[in-house]
Enzyme design. Structure first.
Site, mmCIF file in Angstrom:
data_model
loop_
_atom_site.group_PDB
_atom_site.id
_atom_site.type_symbol
_atom_site.label_atom_id
_atom_site.label_comp_id
_atom_site.label_asym_id
_atom_site.label_seq_id
_atom_site.Cartn_x
_atom_site.Cartn_y
_atom_site.Cartn_z
ATOM 1 N N ASP B 7 0.836 -1.197 0.000
ATOM 2 C CA ASP B 7 0.000 0.000 0.000
ATOM 3 C C ASP B 7 0.881 1.261 0.000
ATOM 4 O OD1 ASP B 7 -2.256 1.670 0.411
ATOM 5 O OD2 ASP B 7 -1.955 1.604 2.583
ATOM 6 N N ASP B 9 -0.329 5.052 1.161
ATOM 7 C CA ASP B 9 -0.529 5.990 2.275
ATOM 8 C C ASP B 9 -0.389 5.304 3.627
ATOM 9 O OD1 ASP B 9 -1.013 8.164 0.577
ATOM 10 O OD2 ASP B 9 -3.033 7.426 0.208
#
Lengths: 179, 179
Positions: B7, B9
């Site tokens: 991922d 963020d």
């Protein structure tokens, strides 16, 4: 519920028609769709391939592509029986991201944007089926690849093939309408 | 070679620090990272939740996020033993697409853009591992979910958890360095 991943360009969006129009206009030519049977525009004009490809990086190129005949009706119907994801290899053309997103929201408002995927290599996709005009995406794909006929792929063999959206409809609704 | 999906963020990009700075500036507050333990900024301020979320839609919000400590070095090392894909749920914030792409090209130039994925629902991802700070993405994921500690998830239990990139390194390089 089984899952169908569906490509954008040449499958639900008429990329070739726009590219050919812009190309002919720019280079004062009169190429027709028939000239692209078994090839790509940038392969046909190798001395200016980079320039031909970069035509699609102009702002908004992907925003007004025509919708492929029957794709809206058939996807709306499939959507009742299958999970539908739109999966497009957008990473080669970052300027296309926003146009592609807006185009999908406009023409396929019944799909959630949570089911849109902008990627590069499609082997990252987990789905039962992938409908795509580019056969190399089937190589690392674990589900069933379905080649959607486009000018450039019409002489390729060895794939499950559909010629249009009515054939997609028959493939899925005769096979397993319950997903 | 096994595949790790990572991922963006709160895992490789410090989303929270920027969001907090912009928020404090806009609303003349002085919230600290500690105030976000076990919660989200928009949950903490429910009466202005939509406004708090929309701060991230300002042009360039995602372009200058700080890189999470150690992520570049560890991913570069993992990249020798695993296929690495960056997978971000960008569809909720279409204005972020280009900034996220440019950020990845700048800070992770050793990764191919063919291995970037902008999606919504991450159950579409086929990978052996998913490193993410949002545990709901593990629900439909068939591989091993690895929860990357962030302020908002620190009280969640029941997941394989890593607190930082050195722990990611140990997890993968002690487990199976050959991928």
């Amino acid at each position: 519920m089984k899952r169908i991943a569906i490509d954008m360009d040449e499958v639900i969006a008429d990329f070739q028609a726009k590219h050919l129009t812009v190309y002919n206009d720019r280079f004062n030519e009169a190429l027709t769709p028939e000239d692209l049977h078994g090839t790509r525009l940038w392969t046909l004009r190798p001395h200016i391939a980079a320039e031909v490809i970069s035509l699609v990086d102009e702002p908004g190129f992907f925003r007004d592509l025509a919708v492929m005949d029957g794709s809206q009706e058939v996807i709306r119907e499939l959507h009742e029986h299958y999970e539908i994801y739109i999966v497009t290899a957008a990473m080669e053309h970052p300027m296309s991201f926003l146009s592609k997103y807006e185009w999908l929201r406009e023409h396929f408002p019944f799909l959630s944007e949570m089911n849109f995927v902008f990627c590069g290599d499609k082997s990252i996709i987990r789905a039962d089926y992938l409908i795509d005009d580019t056969s190399r995406h089937f190589k690392g794909f674990e589900g069933q690849g379905i080649l959607f006929t486009a000018a450039h792929n019409r002489y390729e063999t060895g794939f499950v093939r559909v010629d249009n959206w009515q054939e997609v409809r028959r493939y899925f609704l005769s096979q397993n309408s319950a997903g």
